[in-house]
Design an enzyme around this catalytic site. Structure first.
Site, short mmCIF file in Angstrom:
data_model
loop_
_atom_site.label_atom_id
_atom_site.label_comp_id
_atom_site.label_asym_id
_atom_site.label_seq_id
_atom_site.Cartn_x
_atom_site.Cartn_y
_atom_site.Cartn_z
N ASP A 98 8.89 65.64 129.15
CA ASP A 98 8.10 66.04 130.31
C ASP A 98 7.37 64.82 130.85
O ASP A 98 7.33 63.76 130.20
CB ASP A 98 7.13 67.17 129.98
CG ASP A 98 7.04 68.18 131.13
OD1 ASP A 98 6.69 67.76 132.25
OD2 ASP A 98 7.34 69.37 130.91
N ASP A 145 10.27 60.59 132.94
CA ASP A 145 10.50 61.06 134.30
C ASP A 145 11.98 61.36 134.46
O ASP A 145 12.82 60.46 134.40
CB ASP A 145 10.07 59.98 135.29
CG ASP A 145 10.14 60.43 136.74
OD1 ASP A 145 10.85 61.43 137.02
OD2 ASP A 145 9.50 59.79 137.60
N TYR A 168 14.69 73.91 148.61
CA TYR A 168 14.85 74.47 147.27
C TYR A 168 16.17 75.21 147.15
O TYR A 168 16.93 75.00 146.20
CB TYR A 168 13.68 75.42 146.97
CG TYR A 168 13.74 76.09 145.63
CD1 TYR A 168 13.30 75.44 144.48
CD2 TYR A 168 14.23 77.40 145.50
CE1 TYR A 168 13.35 76.05 143.24
CE2 TYR A 168 14.28 78.02 144.27
CZ TYR A 168 13.83 77.34 143.14
OH TYR A 168 13.89 77.97 141.91
N LYS A 215 19.30 74.13 144.68
CA LYS A 215 19.73 75.03 143.60
C LYS A 215 21.17 75.51 143.80
O LYS A 215 21.90 75.73 142.84
CB LYS A 215 18.78 76.22 143.50
CG LYS A 215 17.39 75.86 142.99
CD LYS A 215 17.44 75.26 141.59
CE LYS A 215 16.06 75.08 140.98
NZ LYS A 215 16.11 74.57 139.60
N THR A 232 6.33 83.12 136.18
CA THR A 232 6.11 81.87 135.46
C THR A 232 4.91 81.14 136.05
O THR A 232 4.49 81.43 137.19
CB THR A 232 7.34 80.95 135.57
OG1 THR A 232 7.45 80.49 136.93
CG2 THR A 232 8.62 81.68 135.17
#
Length: 276
Positions: A42, A74, A167, A171, A202
């Protein structure tokens, strides 16, 4: 239990903010519970530390620290990804599962969104997967085996009521990228599959989606109502699907895009974008 015994899983985006369970962290927890060695990557030291701490709390397995590795890195930088892969191999000797969970959403279409934001979304959501595969595939090819699990989105399969084409485009590209990997490397023991979460509760939605609503409560109620089941899924719904694709139980499953969405992608009409 032990469906991943003696396997090593590398998760990009497996950290946490304050111990919150993201999709990536949920996958790490499930993988550890099933006997795997797990490396989480992360962006910050805090995210890695908090992720590892939450895994220890959730799993409570004897000698768990010997099966965990945290790497600050990264996912959009070539050298950083290469370092994470090299450290994982140095620690555990192999990589059996590559789990790509890094992703962001930015609201706004071509009129509202800057080119810098568009490029950022593409870089984080898509280029990160290219880089991780670039460095992990040689390891898997040498082993003659491996499973790649890429996290896409229902938003990459259909319109779901949000003005975030960057987005959705990124995706959608994840699915096609994954299918290409699946067929290119199938004869060499490597599988690649996509998971497409639907409305999932989430931490990400509270930071990156809630601005589309008047209040957080309105967002939760609306997303619950839009799910065919009447309620959003959670991170472990996604993680349990990932477990199947990561394990040998899915050894003849390759190149699929698996919706984890309560049936959303099968519903007849797209949800309304009107949230006023």
């Amino acid at each position: 239990m032990n469906r991943l015994q003696n396997k090593t899983c590398l998760i990009f985006g497996g950290g946490s903010v304050g111990g919150e369970i993201t999709n990536g962290l949920a996958a790490a927890i499930v993988y550890v519970r099933e006997g795997a060695n797990v490396a989480i990557v992360d962006l910050s030291e805090d995210a890695v530390r908090d992720g590892l701490s939450r895994i220890r709390t959730e799993c409570e397995a004897p000698g768990i620290d010997e099966r965990l590795l945290g790497v600050v890195g990264d996912a959009t930088e070539d050298a950083s990804v290469r370092n994470a892969v090299e450290r994982t191999v140095a620690r555990f000797g192999r990589i059996d599962v590559l789990h790509n969970n890094v992703g962001i959403a930015r609201m706004g279409g071509p009129v509202e969104q800057s080119i810098d934001e568009w490029n950022l979304v593409m870089n984080v959501n898509l280029t990160s997967m290219f880089l991780s595969c670039k460095h992990v595939l040689p390891v898997m090819l040498e082993q003659g085996s491996g499973s790649i699990v890429n996290i896409g989105s229902i938003g990459g399969m259909r319109y779901i009521g949000y003005n975030y084409p960057s987005y959705s485009a990124s995706k959608g590209a994840v699915t096609q990228f994954t299918q290409n990997l699946a067929l290119e490397y199938a004869s060499r023991g490597i599988r690649a599959n996509t998971i497409a979460p639907g409305y999932i509760n989430t931490p990400m939605i509270y930071r990156q989606i809630s601005s589309a609503y008047e209040t957080v409560e309105e967002m939760v109620a609306a997303r619950d109502a839009l799910s065919p089941t009447g309620k959003m899924g959670d991170s472990f719904d996604v993680a349990n699907a990932a477990l199947f694709l990561a394990s040998d139980e899915s050894r003849y499953v390759n190149g699929i895009c698996l919706p984890v969405d309560g049936g959303l992608v099968q519903s007849a009409a797209p949800p309304s974008a009107d949230r006023s």
